[in-house]
Design an enzyme around this catalytic site. Sequence first.
Site, mmCIF file in Angstrom:
data_model
loop_
_atom_site.group_PDB
_atom_site.id
_atom_site.type_symbol
_atom_site.label_atom_id
_atom_site.label_comp_id
_atom_site.label_asym_id
_atom_site.label_seq_id
_atom_site.Cartn_x
_atom_site.Cartn_y
_atom_site.Cartn_z
ATOM 1 N N SER A 107 0.841 -1.195 0.000
ATOM 2 C CA SER A 107 0.000 0.000 0.000
ATOM 3 C C SER A 107 0.883 1.253 0.000
ATOM 4 C CB SER A 107 -0.965 -0.059 1.187
ATOM 5 O OG SER A 107 -2.007 0.873 1.060
ATOM 6 N N ASP A 245 -9.309 -5.382 -4.661
ATOM 7 C CA ASP A 245 -8.437 -4.415 -4.002
ATOM 8 C C ASP A 245 -8.910 -2.975 -4.205
ATOM 9 O OD1 ASP A 245 -6.205 -3.300 -2.751
ATOM 10 O OD2 ASP A 245 -4.802 -4.586 -3.827
ATOM 11 N N HIS A 272 -7.500 -5.926 -0.170
ATOM 12 C CA HIS A 272 -6.255 -5.189 0.059
ATOM 13 C C HIS A 272 -5.261 -5.939 0.931
ATOM 14 C CE1 HIS A 272 -3.975 -1.538 -0.305
ATOM 15 N NE2 HIS A 272 -3.999 -1.250 0.988
#
Length: 299
Positions: A107, A245, A272
């Site tokens: 991320s 995601d 995610h």
Amino acid sequence: MWREMTPDDRIEVTVDGFRVVAYSFGSGSETVFCLNGGPGLPCDYLRESHSCLVDQGYRVVAFDQLGTGASERPEDATLWTISRYVEETETVRKALGLGRVHMLGHSWGGWLAIEYALSYHDNLRTLILEDTVADMPHLIVELERLRAALGSETVAMMQKHEAQGTFDHPEYAAAVTILNYRHVCRLPDWPAPVRRSLDDWNMGPYATMQGPNEFLYVGNLKDWNRVPDLPKITVPVLITHGEYDELTPACGLRMKQGLPNAELRIIANASHMPFYENPEVYYPILTEFLSRHRTGRCI
């Protein structure tokens, strides 16, 4: 598979005059250096989901970025920049004597890893970009697409609260919660390391760099775009995304098309956090990639 482990070492590193705490597992000759998401999150959720790589003979290192976890938490908003975090990452790598690393960024940690690779390419063996992006304006378009699935009335409601700055209004918070369970973690009960990180979130770095939540980017990274520079990253790259995601598979494809030595894997039935949502698929992908690029392996 992931499991909670006690670090073999807890190391304090001085960065810009502040204390930053790093955690080391195992003693392998090659290191997987983990950069967690956020910004503003302690590293617990990524540390606990990847320390198990010691079983494959790797040393695994993670650290609480400045402003998070056990590290110091200054309140100077000028510290919250990607360029400063790049130098912090390099300071930690050098202080721990890690040499060339397999850098794993998840991320926000992926944005940081890309920026690091462009500044310190020779310090990398491989680059692992998990659930991340290289083009923030493209991501913002993708997030609007995900929000649109809530329906036009809900989107209008969210836009109203965003214009007014009433992010804590119950109806706005409810819409964000639905998006989180669709696109951040699809498990009915989020794992303890995820909860620990979220419960200790420092919103100072997060709000400064990103915004008020995962689906609204208004911070100092909103225009960040490194796609034109991706061809400079020539080490082997693994890109992974969950099927659902929030940082969408389309963002992964955009990265793959710009990187000269990259592969992209989409993990079904995950969003995610595939390492928690679908570990049976995630870990073999990761360990096979690492194995192929171990020093001395004949390919």
